[in-house]
Enzyme design. Structure first.
Site, short mmCIF file in Angstrom:
data_model
loop_
_atom_site.label_atom_id
_atom_site.label_comp_id
_atom_site.label_asym_id
_atom_site.label_seq_id
_atom_site.Cartn_x
_atom_site.Cartn_y
_atom_site.Cartn_z
CE LYS A 13 -42.73 43.14 41.96
NZ LYS A 13 -43.20 43.06 43.36
NE ARG A 88 -36.28 43.10 44.60
CZ ARG A 88 -37.28 42.35 44.18
NH1 ARG A 88 -37.51 42.18 42.91
NH2 ARG A 88 -38.05 41.78 45.06
P1 AP5 Z 1 -48.03 38.49 43.53
O1 AP5 Z 1 -48.60 38.74 42.18
O2 AP5 Z 1 -47.29 37.23 43.75
O3 AP5 Z 1 -47.13 39.74 43.98
P2 AP5 Z 1 -45.70 40.22 43.51
O4 AP5 Z 1 -45.75 41.71 43.38
O5 AP5 Z 1 -45.24 39.45 42.31
O6 AP5 Z 1 -44.88 39.86 44.82
P3 AP5 Z 1 -43.47 39.15 45.04
O7 AP5 Z 1 -43.42 38.76 46.48
O8 AP5 Z 1 -43.24 38.10 44.01
O9 AP5 Z 1 -42.52 40.34 44.81
P4 AP5 Z 1 -41.09 40.48 45.27
O10 AP5 Z 1 -40.72 41.66 44.46
O11 AP5 Z 1 -40.81 40.55 46.69
O12 AP5 Z 1 -40.45 39.04 44.91
P5 AP5 Z 1 -39.48 38.57 43.77
O13 AP5 Z 1 -39.90 37.21 43.39
O14 AP5 Z 1 -39.35 39.62 42.73
O15 AP5 Z 1 -49.22 38.65 44.58
C1 AP5 Z 1 -49.01 38.42 45.97
C2 AP5 Z 1 -50.23 37.68 46.57
O16 AP5 Z 1 -51.37 38.55 46.51
C3 AP5 Z 1 -50.64 36.41 45.80
O17 AP5 Z 1 -51.09 35.45 46.69
C4 AP5 Z 1 -51.79 36.88 44.89
O18 AP5 Z 1 -52.68 35.83 44.56
C5 AP5 Z 1 -52.45 37.94 45.77
N1 AP5 Z 1 -53.08 39.00 44.99
C6 AP5 Z 1 -52.67 39.51 43.79
N2 AP5 Z 1 -53.52 40.49 43.38
C7 AP5 Z 1 -54.46 40.60 44.35
C8 AP5 Z 1 -55.60 41.45 44.52
N3 AP5 Z 1 -55.93 42.37 43.60
N4 AP5 Z 1 -56.34 41.31 45.65
C9 AP5 Z 1 -56.00 40.39 46.59
N5 AP5 Z 1 -54.95 39.55 46.49
C10 AP5 Z 1 -54.18 39.66 45.38
O19 AP5 Z 1 -38.10 38.52 44.55
C11 AP5 Z 1 -37.80 37.57 45.56
C12 AP5 Z 1 -36.37 37.74 46.05
O20 AP5 Z 1 -35.44 37.51 44.96
C13 AP5 Z 1 -36.00 39.14 46.56
O21 AP5 Z 1 -36.33 39.31 47.90
C14 AP5 Z 1 -34.48 39.15 46.30
O22 AP5 Z 1 -33.78 38.45 47.29
C15 AP5 Z 1 -34.34 38.40 45.01
N6 AP5 Z 1 -34.42 39.28 43.81
C16 AP5 Z 1 -35.39 39.26 42.84
N7 AP5 Z 1 -35.15 40.20 41.92
C17 AP5 Z 1 -34.03 40.85 42.31
C18 AP5 Z 1 -33.30 41.94 41.77
N8 AP5 Z 1 -33.71 42.56 40.64
N9 AP5 Z 1 -32.20 42.38 42.44
C19 AP5 Z 1 -31.78 41.76 43.57
N10 AP5 Z 1 -32.42 40.73 44.14
C20 AP5 Z 1 -33.55 40.26 43.52
#
Ligand code: AP5
Ligand code: ZN
Length: 218
Positions: A13, A88
């Site tokens: 994402k 989420r």
């Molecule tokens: P990346 O682009 O970083 O993936 P992402 O989908 O953004 O993954 P996140 O881990 O950031 O998502 P998440 O939803 O768990 O975390 P968030 O920060 O929202 O890509 C991942 C990896 O793959 C990278 O190394 C990239 O380079 C690689 N990659 C990308 N594309 C590729 C491809 N095509 N091929 C190979 N490799 C590739 O949330 C974190 C925490 O915050 C949650 O756990 C929760 O505690 C809290 N939180 C956040 N939002 C909320 C909410 N709305 N409600 C409640 N709690 C929340």
């Protein structure tokens, strides 16, 4: 353009958000990035969120909904925005509906869980900008350094294997139901509901960007 990027942790994402936001000239609203910034700054929100995030659980709906409402009221959101990692939960999605936030698209990026584990273990991030790299699949120009600022890259605290598994569980139970939620709404009220698009998140970063642009008619 107002859209939601939906997908499991590590689906890409954040990686794709950067390209989509650039294309449409809209800000990326990543609740995860906002929470990590609050943790780093030691604000009251950050103090509440830290342990929850490290455990791979979700921060409370009320906190997140208020955070997002404040953010989308800012001037740079007038022409639209991209939600990354929000909503989420069903209550978060309902809150946007109740607030009359008119979304154009929900774009789902679909990646199988086994590929996700590998992506998260090699992820490196630049906290200040939210830019994301992967040691093997998307390496920075200089090892361990951000391409734009040259600053150090870090590994996220919640990318440990155990926490990743917990986050995938939480996704299946609390976030995945939004796929049905938005699909059902699009069927029921096509004039008002956001259009639903799903793309595969497997392949190179460039291939997925092309799929995303096509799905969004860009
Ligand atoms: P990346 O682009 O970083 O993936 P992402 O989908 O953004 O993954 P996140 O881990 O950031 O998502 P998440 O939803 O768990 O975390 P968030 O920060 O929202 O890509 C991942 C990896 O793959 C990278 O190394 C990239 O380079 C690689 N990659 C990308 N594309 C590729 C491809 N095509 N091929 C190979 N490799 C590739 O949330 C974190 C925490 O915050 C949650 O756990 C929760 O505690 C809290 N939180 C956040 N939002 C909320 C909410 N709305 N409600 C409640 N709690 C929340
Ligand atoms: Zn992300």
């Amino acid at each position: 353009m107002k859209l939601i990027l939906l997908g499991a942790p590590g689906a890409g994402k954040g990686t794709q958000a950067a390209f989509i936001c650039q294309k449409f000239g809209i800000p990326q609203i990543s609740t995860g990035d906002m929470l990590r910034a609050a943790v780093k700054a030691g604000t009251p929100l950050g103090l509440q969120a830290k342990a929850v995030m490290e455990a791979g659980q979700l921060v409370s709906d009320d906190l997140i909904i208020n955070l997002v409402k404040e953010r989308i009221a800012q001037a740079d959101c007038t022409n639209g925005f991209l939600f990354d990692g929000f909503p989420r939960t069903i209550p978060q999605a309902d809150a946007m509906k109740a607030a009359g936030v008119d979304l154009d698209y929900v774009l789902e990026i679909d990646v199988p869980f086994d590929a996700i584990i590998e992506r998260m273990s090699g992820r490196r991030s630049h906290p200040a900008s939210g830019r994301t790299y992967h040691v093997k699949f998307n390496p920075p120009k200089v090892e361990g350094k951000d391409d734009v600022t040259g600053e150090d890259l870090v590994q996220r605290d919640d990318d440990k294997e155990e926490t990743v598994k917990k986050r995938l569980d939480v996704y299946s139970n609390q976030t995945r139901p939004l796929v049905d939620y938005y699909q059902a709404w699009a069927k029921q009220d096509p004039a008002k509901a956001p259009q639903y698009r799903a793309i595969s998140g497997m392949g190179s970063v460039e291939e997925i960007t092309a799929r995303a642009f096509q799905a969004l008619g860009a």
